[in-house]
Write a protein that holds these residues in place. Structure first.
Motif, short mmCIF file in Angstrom:
data_model
loop_
_atom_site.label_atom_id
_atom_site.label_comp_id
_atom_site.label_asym_id
_atom_site.label_seq_id
_atom_site.Cartn_x
_atom_site.Cartn_y
_atom_site.Cartn_z
N GLU A 1 14.28 40.54 149.38
CA GLU A 1 13.64 39.41 150.06
C GLU A 1 12.17 39.74 150.37
N LEU A 2 11.93 40.98 150.78
CA LEU A 2 10.54 41.38 151.03
C LEU A 2 9.72 41.26 149.75
N ALA A 3 10.31 41.67 148.64
CA ALA A 3 9.58 41.60 147.37
C ALA A 3 9.27 40.15 147.02
N ALA A 4 10.25 39.26 147.27
CA ALA A 4 10.04 37.84 146.99
C ALA A 4 8.93 37.27 147.88
N LYS A 5 8.94 37.68 149.13
CA LYS A 5 7.90 37.21 150.05
C LYS A 5 6.52 37.73 149.63
N ALA A 6 6.49 38.97 149.19
CA ALA A 6 5.23 39.56 148.74
C ALA A 6 4.70 38.77 147.55
N LYS A 7 5.60 38.43 146.65
CA LYS A 7 5.23 37.68 145.45
C LYS A 7 4.69 36.30 145.84
N LEU A 8 5.43 35.62 146.73
CA LEU A 8 5.01 34.28 147.18
C LEU A 8 3.63 34.33 147.82
N THR A 9 3.43 35.33 148.65
CA THR A 9 2.16 35.48 149.35
C THR A 9 1.02 35.62 148.34
N GLU A 10 1.23 36.49 147.39
CA GLU A 10 0.24 36.73 146.36
C GLU A 10 -0.06 35.42 145.61
N GLN A 11 1.00 34.70 145.24
CA GLN A 11 0.83 33.46 144.47
C GLN A 11 0.04 32.42 145.24
N VAL A 12 0.52 32.12 146.45
CA VAL A 12 -0.11 31.03 147.21
C VAL A 12 -1.58 31.36 147.50
N PHE A 13 -1.85 32.58 147.91
CA PHE A 13 -3.24 32.94 148.22
C PHE A 13 -4.11 32.89 146.96
N ASN A 14 -3.58 33.37 145.85
CA ASN A 14 -4.42 33.41 144.64
C ASN A 14 -4.66 32.03 144.04
N GLU A 15 -3.86 31.04 144.48
CA GLU A 15 -4.13 29.67 144.05
C GLU A 15 -5.25 29.04 144.87
N ALA A 16 -5.55 29.65 146.00
CA ALA A 16 -6.56 29.07 146.89
C ALA A 16 -7.95 29.57 146.48
N PRO A 17 -8.91 28.62 146.29
CA PRO A 17 -10.26 29.06 145.95
C PRO A 17 -10.82 29.91 147.10
N GLY A 18 -11.44 31.02 146.76
CA GLY A 18 -12.10 31.84 147.77
C GLY A 18 -11.16 32.82 148.47
N ILE A 19 -9.90 32.85 148.08
CA ILE A 19 -8.99 33.87 148.61
C ILE A 19 -8.45 34.67 147.42
N ARG A 20 -8.44 35.96 147.55
CA ARG A 20 -7.90 36.77 146.48
C ARG A 20 -6.96 37.80 147.09
N CYS A 21 -5.74 37.86 146.57
CA CYS A 21 -4.74 38.74 147.16
C CYS A 21 -4.16 39.67 146.11
N ASN A 22 -4.38 40.95 146.29
CA ASN A 22 -3.77 41.94 145.40
C ASN A 22 -2.27 42.00 145.65
N PRO A 23 -1.54 42.58 144.70
CA PRO A 23 -0.12 42.81 144.99
C PRO A 23 0.01 43.50 146.34
N VAL A 24 0.97 43.03 147.12
CA VAL A 24 1.08 43.50 148.51
C VAL A 24 1.37 45.00 148.56
N GLN A 25 0.56 45.70 149.35
CA GLN A 25 0.75 47.15 149.52
C GLN A 25 1.76 47.39 150.61
N GLY A 26 2.73 48.20 150.35
CA GLY A 26 3.74 48.45 151.36
C GLY A 26 4.65 47.24 151.42
N ALA A 27 5.62 47.29 152.23
CA ALA A 27 6.66 46.27 152.17
C ALA A 27 6.45 45.12 153.15
N MET A 28 5.54 45.24 154.09
CA MET A 28 5.52 44.24 155.15
C MET A 28 4.21 43.47 155.28
#
Lengths: 426, 426
Positions: free
Chosen positions: A315-342
């Motif tokens: 579930e943490l991995a799925a949340k990390a993925k979602l976070t990365e996706q939503v932020f990277n769709e937003a202009p002016g926000i860039r999110c690397n793959p989440v470091q660490g699990a939380m």
């Protein structure tokens, strides 16, 4: 120590015209040093929560504490095996219950044997229950591919924050009444980590342990493999806690620090410092022992333990993925793959006028952004400026722990606020 | 935070010829201030335990820690109701078990409702779970005959020692690099108590809370009845913990402090200080809630709770009586009725030659006596000199907690040692 007339007159002699203990008379170190340990964002979040309780109208109905990794508060379920063993230790009558698996009972009996009076209610020695320190040492040895770990270098603690504060206390050398404390020059890694720990303690506290736990272990391994003088001289302190990862047992305040190559006399001082607080809470020690010595594949609890652990991590991995996706769709926000699990640590572009406005207000630009975010949306995240980001870049850090159904709207709200903020200052 | 080559060279630059963190470079405050918090007797007892483990021959086979009030380590049984409620909170599956009384289940459910995510694994707010702070306030009001107590003035803590150290930290004002800390002039009671707490923290740590708990409450009541300015201005801090009395739940590290008439800004600083450690361990908070809100006469658990509580208190009373008897039969030892439930504070006559010898060694005479006692019998007690005894009198303090069958030989061994010591120096 009876209440004598002499004591009364002593009180009267002090006049009682006004408070004796004030900001001016209290320990100035507390006023100054510790202020750094409590970020203005978190303080403001607390105020906003109070205002909401008092019925003050806000553009939001609740403050979302995305600054702190409090997994179970966000709905993560505890791992059954951990709680079974702890319940057995707390209430040993349950050892006769058919509803607890045999391996949980064996673990509980082993731990109770190692407790004073065979009870969690006795103090442990200040450094923690010897058996559990030995379990931790074995765990570290396994993680580091057999590099030895000495139980005598392992100190159990009241969460990792307690251990970090203790190590920092050893490092900080105060001078003069207005000096809040200076880190003595020590090699890069511990200084870096100590500084990071201090900074993290400011704004999110315990996850540094998560982020660094494995790093520190790697350090020990790398240093050992580098041979002398690194392997034999490099002082290291590594922290771990039961708050992170699949356990998320923040409320129990269990943790440990392993120190390596510490000067023997300094280590004695550290031991003394720990002993002032008598002992870390024993239930946290018990949970830690489960974390470093979980069910083995042959144990009856293994299958369920693994399934629950994997579910949390998935579930943490799925949340990390979602976070990365939503932020990277937003202009002016860039999110690397989440470091660490939380946590995620997205980079945000801030328009020059916003940077200028922040400077006028004497704020770091990302602090200005995060503060505005909090005031307008109730979302509490931590500005990246505390973490040592590259000059001219801006970040914030937020936990990815909220449940899926809350995380997506949170991410979207945050992205929308960033767009609005960008328009406002363009 | 990867391990980069730049970091390696940074390490190399530091030479690694010797330890960087040494007694000379470490925080001097830790070396000095904190030394006072760890008595030489306790340190020596630790060393002796280690020597025994290493097989060193001694005139005794075990060190008897009569310096610390660790009830359950000495065989005192936990109160069933406390452990039932805690087990239910730890492992809520048990709420379906028919083996737990309904009132324990109700208590557990009420507490879980007040926890983040309904789990003990979530952080509480730094000051402790609001519901339990309210329970503590009601408890104080009942004890003080209705004098109001404000939950906002109550802070739950990691045992009482943590709360005492926090309050001391507010009081201590450091000046200059060699100054360890000075107590600011405040009215007699808090100063006395803070000083006592500090002294006690030296040699026995937590029982001060026992001895003072009720005293502090009395202070509040007395001050309130004295009217203004005492009632409205006198700053007070009172401590309590789950370690003492019939509970003896030392290992859970639960406690609280109530502050009264504190300057609002100082109280904010205190709150900040507490928040650095995130939150007190939640299991300790849960036990505290049982202590301040035990089963009522109409509850199914009441009879057993009362019976167990009375049994513990009756046994303590019997031990207190035995201690008084055995000591008062010994020439040169005089023991008043035991103050508080866990400790005796007998006065010992020491021959002038022993006093002289102690002075040659630079030791307080009762410290000399207690140190010799420890070396020759393994019995660890605390010299009275730390407690502010009358000039020219000598005392020691020992717990009366060992089980009856061990307490009598302990008392007799101690009396015999005193007789031998007296002969030796006469």
């Amino acid at each position: 120590m009876a209440l004598r007339a002499g004591d009364h007159s002593q009180v009267a002699m002090n006049g009682l015209k006004e408070k004796v203990l004030t900001l001016d008379t209290m320990n100035p170190c507390v006023r100054r040093v510790e202020y750094a340990v409590r970020g203005p964002i978190v303080l403001r979040a607390l105020e906003l929560e109070q205002e909401l309780r008092q019925g003050v109208k806000k553009p939001f109905t609740e403050v979302i504490r995305a600054n702190i990794g409090d997994a179970q508060a966000m709905g993560q379920k505890p791992i059954t095996f951990l709680r079974q063993v702890l319940a057995l230790c707390v209430h040993p009558d349950l050892l006769n219950s058919p509803n607890f698996p045999e391996d949980a009972k064996r673990k509980a009996e082993r731990i109770l044997q190692a407790c004073g009076g065979h009870s969690l209610g006795a103090y442990s020695v200040s450094s923690g229950i010897q058996l559990i320190r030995e379990d931790v040492a074995s765990y570290i040895e396994r993680r580091d591919g057999g590099i030895p770990a000495d139980p005598n270098n392992i100190y159990l603690s009241t969460g990792a924050s307690d251990a970090i504060l203790t190590v920092l206390k050893l490092l900080v050398a105060g001078e003069g009444p207005t000096r809040t404390g200076v880190l003595i020059p020590i090699p890069q890694y511990p200084l870096y980590s100590a500084a990071l720990a201090e900074l993290n303690a400011v704004q999110v506290y315990q996850d540094n342990v998560y982020a660094e736990g494995s790093q520190f272990h790697s350090f020990k391994k790398v240093l050992t493999e580098m041979g002398p003088p690194y392997a034999t001289q490099q002082e290291l302190a590594s922290f771990h806690s039961v708050s992170k990862g699949y356990m998320g047992e923040c409320g129990f305040r269990g943790g440990y620090v392993e120190v390596v190559n510490l000067d023997a006399a300094v280590q004695q001082q550290m031991q003394k410092l720990l002993s002032v607080r008598l002992c870390p809470p024993v239930p946290g020690q018990v949970l830690l022992s489960m974390v470093v010595s979980p069910p083995a594949p042959s144990d009856p609890s293994f299958a369920q333990f693994q399934a629950e652990r994997q579910a949390v991590l998935a579930e943490l991995a799925a949340k990390a993925k979602l976070t990365e996706q939503v932020f990277n769709e937003a202009p002016g926000i860039r999110c690397n793959p989440v470091q660490g699990a939380m946590y995620s640590f997205p980079r945000v572009q801030l328009p020059p006028r916003a940077v200028q406005r922040a400077q006028e207000l004497g704020l770091a630009p990302d602090m200005f952004f995060c503060m505005r975010l909090l005031e307008e949306t109730g979302i509490c995240v931590v500005p990246g400026s505390g973490f040592g980001q590259r000059e001219g870049t801006y970040h914030f850090r937020m936990t990815i722990l909220p449940p899926m159904e809350k995380l997506r709207p949170l991410l979207e709200k945050l992205s929308q606020f960033h767009a609005k903020f960008t328009r406002e200052y363009s």
